[in-house]
Structures are given as structure tokens and as C-alpha cells.
Design a protein around this motif. Structure first.
Motif, short mmCIF file in Angstrom:
data_model
loop_
_atom_site.label_atom_id
_atom_site.label_comp_id
_atom_site.label_asym_id
_atom_site.label_seq_id
_atom_site.Cartn_x
_atom_site.Cartn_y
_atom_site.Cartn_z
N THR A 1 38.39 23.23 68.18
CA THR A 1 37.69 23.01 66.93
C THR A 1 36.18 23.10 67.12
O THR A 1 35.65 22.56 68.09
CB THR A 1 38.05 21.62 66.34
N TRP A 2 35.50 23.78 66.19
CA TRP A 2 34.04 23.88 66.16
C TRP A 2 33.57 23.34 64.82
O TRP A 2 34.08 23.75 63.78
CB TRP A 2 33.58 25.32 66.30
N SER A 3 32.56 22.46 64.83
CA SER A 3 32.05 21.86 63.62
C SER A 3 30.60 22.24 63.38
O SER A 3 29.86 22.54 64.33
CB SER A 3 32.15 20.34 63.72
N ARG B 1 42.46 27.31 60.70
CA ARG B 1 42.33 26.33 59.63
C ARG B 1 40.86 26.01 59.41
O ARG B 1 40.09 25.89 60.36
CB ARG B 1 43.07 25.06 60.03
N VAL B 2 40.46 25.85 58.15
CA VAL B 2 39.10 25.43 57.80
C VAL B 2 39.22 24.02 57.24
O VAL B 2 40.01 23.75 56.34
CB VAL B 2 38.47 26.37 56.75
N ARG C 1 32.30 20.04 69.35
CA ARG C 1 33.35 20.97 69.78
C ARG C 1 34.44 20.18 70.48
O ARG C 1 34.14 19.41 71.39
CB ARG C 1 32.79 22.01 70.75
N THR C 2 35.68 20.36 70.08
CA THR C 2 36.77 19.63 70.71
C THR C 2 37.87 20.59 71.15
O THR C 2 38.09 21.62 70.54
CB THR C 2 37.39 18.57 69.76
N THR C 3 38.53 20.21 72.23
CA THR C 3 39.69 20.93 72.74
C THR C 3 40.80 19.91 72.93
O THR C 3 40.58 18.86 73.53
CB THR C 3 39.38 21.58 74.10
N SER C 4 41.99 20.21 72.41
CA SER C 4 43.11 19.29 72.51
C SER C 4 44.33 20.04 73.00
O SER C 4 44.56 21.18 72.62
CB SER C 4 43.41 18.66 71.15
N SER D 1 30.42 17.81 56.80
CA SER D 1 30.48 18.99 57.65
C SER D 1 31.62 19.92 57.27
O SER D 1 32.46 19.60 56.44
CB SER D 1 30.62 18.59 59.12
N LEU D 2 31.63 21.04 57.95
CA LEU D 2 32.67 22.06 57.83
C LEU D 2 33.10 22.38 59.25
O LEU D 2 32.27 22.44 60.15
CB LEU D 2 32.08 23.30 57.16
N SER D 3 34.40 22.57 59.48
CA SER D 3 34.84 22.92 60.82
C SER D 3 35.94 23.97 60.76
O SER D 3 36.63 24.11 59.76
CB SER D 3 35.33 21.68 61.58
#
Length: 62
Positions: free
Chosen positions: A36-38, A16-17, A43-46, A23-25
Motif C-alpha cells: 500500500t502507498w498513501s 484497490r483505491v 508505505r506498508t507491506t503485509s 488521504s488517498l491510498s
């Protein structure tokens, strides 16, 4: 009231974008676990863990 903008596009299954005003992630994964990278460096990990552990979320900046 501030103006907000957020749009999310599915480009492939599990990819998914996300676009917002600043910003854009890119998010890889599914609802139960994703990364997720922004463009802002976030940077997030869930992950939704089984049992009494519940939902875990980590957040890191560059």
C-alpha cells in the motif's frame, strides 16, 4: 463522537483505491500479500506467511 469517512473501490483485479478524510491510498495485491502507498507518505507491506511465522506487517514513512 468524531465523524469518520472511509471508502474503498476495486478498479482492477488486485488493485484497490482507498479514500478517507485525510488521504488517498492505492493497494496492490491480494488478501494474503499486498503493498500500500498513501498520499501521506506511508508505505506498508503485509504478508501472511505459512507455518508458525503468522502474519507480518511493515510500515515505513518517506
Amino acid at each position: 463522537m468524531p465523524m469518520t469517512f472511509r471508502k474503498s473501490f476495486h478498479i482492477l483485479p488486485g488493485v484497490r483505491v482507498n479514500v478517507n478524510r485525510k488521504s488517498l491510498s492505492i493497494t496492490l495485491g491480494r488478501k494474503g500479500a499486498h503493498r500500500t502507498w498513501s498520499t501521506t507518505g506511508r508505505r506498508t507491506t503485509s504478508a501472511d506467511l505459512p507455518g508458525p511465522f503468522g502474519y507480518r506487517h511493515t510500515d515505513r514513512r518517506r
